[in-house]
Design a protein around this motif. Structure first.
Motif, PDB file in Angstrom:
ATOM      1  N   ASP A  96       0.851  -1.191   0.000  1.00  0.00           N
ATOM      2  CA  ASP A  96       0.000   0.000   0.000  1.00  0.00           C
ATOM      3  C   ASP A  96       0.883   1.236   0.000  1.00  0.00           C
ATOM      4  O   ASP A  96       1.360   1.670   1.044  1.00  0.00           O
ATOM      5  N   GLN A 314      -3.649  -2.341   8.198  1.00  0.00           N
ATOM      6  CA  GLN A 314      -4.140  -3.333   7.240  1.00  0.00           C
ATOM      7  C   GLN A 314      -5.512  -3.857   7.643  1.00  0.00           C
ATOM      8  O   GLN A 314      -6.372  -4.112   6.792  1.00  0.00           O
ATOM      9  N   ARG A 317      -8.041  -1.412   6.588  1.00  0.00           N
ATOM     10  CA  ARG A 317      -8.156  -1.336   5.128  1.00  0.00           C
ATOM     11  C   ARG A 317      -8.817  -2.572   4.534  1.00  0.00           C
ATOM     12  O   ARG A 317      -9.593  -2.479   3.577  1.00  0.00           O
ATOM     13  N   THR A 318      -8.525  -3.762   5.088  1.00  0.00           N
ATOM     14  CA  THR A 318      -8.973  -5.007   4.467  1.00  0.00           C
ATOM     15  C   THR A 318     -10.048  -5.733   5.265  1.00  0.00           C
ATOM     16  O   THR A 318     -10.704  -6.639   4.754  1.00  0.00           O
ATOM     17  N   SER A 322      -3.552  -9.273   8.856  1.00  0.00           N
ATOM     18  CA  SER A 322      -2.638 -10.032   8.009  1.00  0.00           C
ATOM     19  C   SER A 322      -1.660 -10.845   8.832  1.00  0.00           C
ATOM     20  O   SER A 322      -1.143 -11.858   8.376  1.00  0.00           O
TER      21      SER A 322
END
Length: 330
Positions: A96, A314, A317-318, A322
């Motif tokens: 990103d 993350q 965002r997702t 992760s």
């Protein structure tokens, strides 16, 4: 006792002759208001319970990333490790490119040139190179050695110098000696082009023993010309804490109110996760004010903190974590 020095009110400027002698400096520093330890710790604990609302969390995480001095200060540091750290500072999350860069990469003086070259090659020319100097972390060296250490780092490309004060001199009450040493290091930060590296003055608060000493050290460092005051080296048992940082933020706020000079604050050591970073940002905003919520005036001295911030970023965002295997490990 009519001749007793009166404690200055918070925010009051220092008397013009405060550094004219060791006695004058001692009178001023010991005239500062005493610290209410119970009140300070209660205030820090209360601020530490504040939550950052969901809509502001993404902004706060990016702000915290932009405030990090990404650090490696080990005897086993190699040019390869420093280059990898610089690459990470430039592109913290390779998946990103919207992830902000860190504020600086902090290394020993002999690695400053390597860091400068690596940042230029990685697209991080805007990142600062910070270098610890003055016989970091103990500070046990002659002034001549400390000044040579500083000049070497500046000549190698350091934009910022993190110096350690002589804690032995401070605790023995030799305040003018500490003041003059900071001033001498500040002068050694000068560059041939007329500019100068910014100076961060490290107190090693874990060794100063009392909150009153931390307040005195904060004012001493600011009077001597520090651009930042910093809690610790990260090399002792007690490093940055919320109460210590709160106390130093109060000092820079009052110093600015009294003199018009703004000084930054850098907690270092032991700040490892996003939850802790959010607590510090709340303390900054509630104590010094929104103007200090900038990498120009507040930094985190950290290495592992960035990894947790990236994982939390993350997640936002997702929608899922992760895990640590998906961020580079320092």
């Amino acid at each position: 006792m009519p001749n007793s020095p009166q404690p200055p009110a918070p925010g009051a400027p220092a008397p013009p002759d405060v550094t004219s002698s060791d006695a004058a400096l001692r009178r001023f520093l010991h005239g500062l208001p005493g610290v209410d330890a119970v009140g300070l710790e209660a205030r820090a604990a209360s601020l530490g319970t504040r939550s950052v609302k969901a809509e502001a969390k993404a902004y706060a995480i990016d702000l915290a990333i932009s405030m990090i001095d990404l650090t490696t200060l080990e005897g086993a540091d190699t040019p390869g490790k420093v280059r990898a750290l610089c690459a990470k500072g430039c592109h913290p999350d390779p998946t990103d490119r919207g992830t902000p860069q860190v504020a600086a990469v902090c290394v020993y003086p002999d690695m400053a040139a390597t860091a400068r070259e690596a940042l230029a090659a990685s697209g991080g020319a805007a990142l600062r190179v910070a270098s610890v100097a003055t016989a970091f972390p103990a500070g046990r060296a002659s002034l001549a050695v400390k000044l040579a250490d500083t000049r070497e780092a500046v000549a190698a490309g350091a934009d910022e110098i993190d110096m350690v004060i002589d804690r032995g001199a401070f605790l023995a009450g030799r305040y003018l000696q500490v003041f003059e040493e900071i001033r001498a290091v500040k002068e050694a930060c000068a560059r041939p082009d007329g500019g100068a590296a910014h100076l961060k003055v490290i107190f090693e608060t874990g060794e100063l023993a009392t909150y009153d000493n931390i307040r005195r050290a904060s004012w001493l460092g600011m009077l001597a010309g520090a651009d930042f005051i910093k809690t610790s080296t990260g090399k002792v048992a007690v490093n940055a804490t919320l109460p210590n940082t709160l106390l130093m933020l109060e000092a820079v706020r009052d110093f600015h109110a009294g003199t018009g000079t703004r000084v930054g604050v850098k907690p270092a050591g032991g700040i490892r996760n996003t939850k802790d970073a959010m607590k510090y940002l709340v303390v900054v905003g509630e104590t010094a004010g929104a103007d200090w919520l900038s990498p120009d005036w507040f930094r985190f001295g950290a290495s592992s903190l960035l990894n947790d911030l990236l994982m939390q970023r993350q997640k936002l965002r997702t929608g899922h974590y992760s895990g640590p295997d998906y961020v580079t490990v320092d």
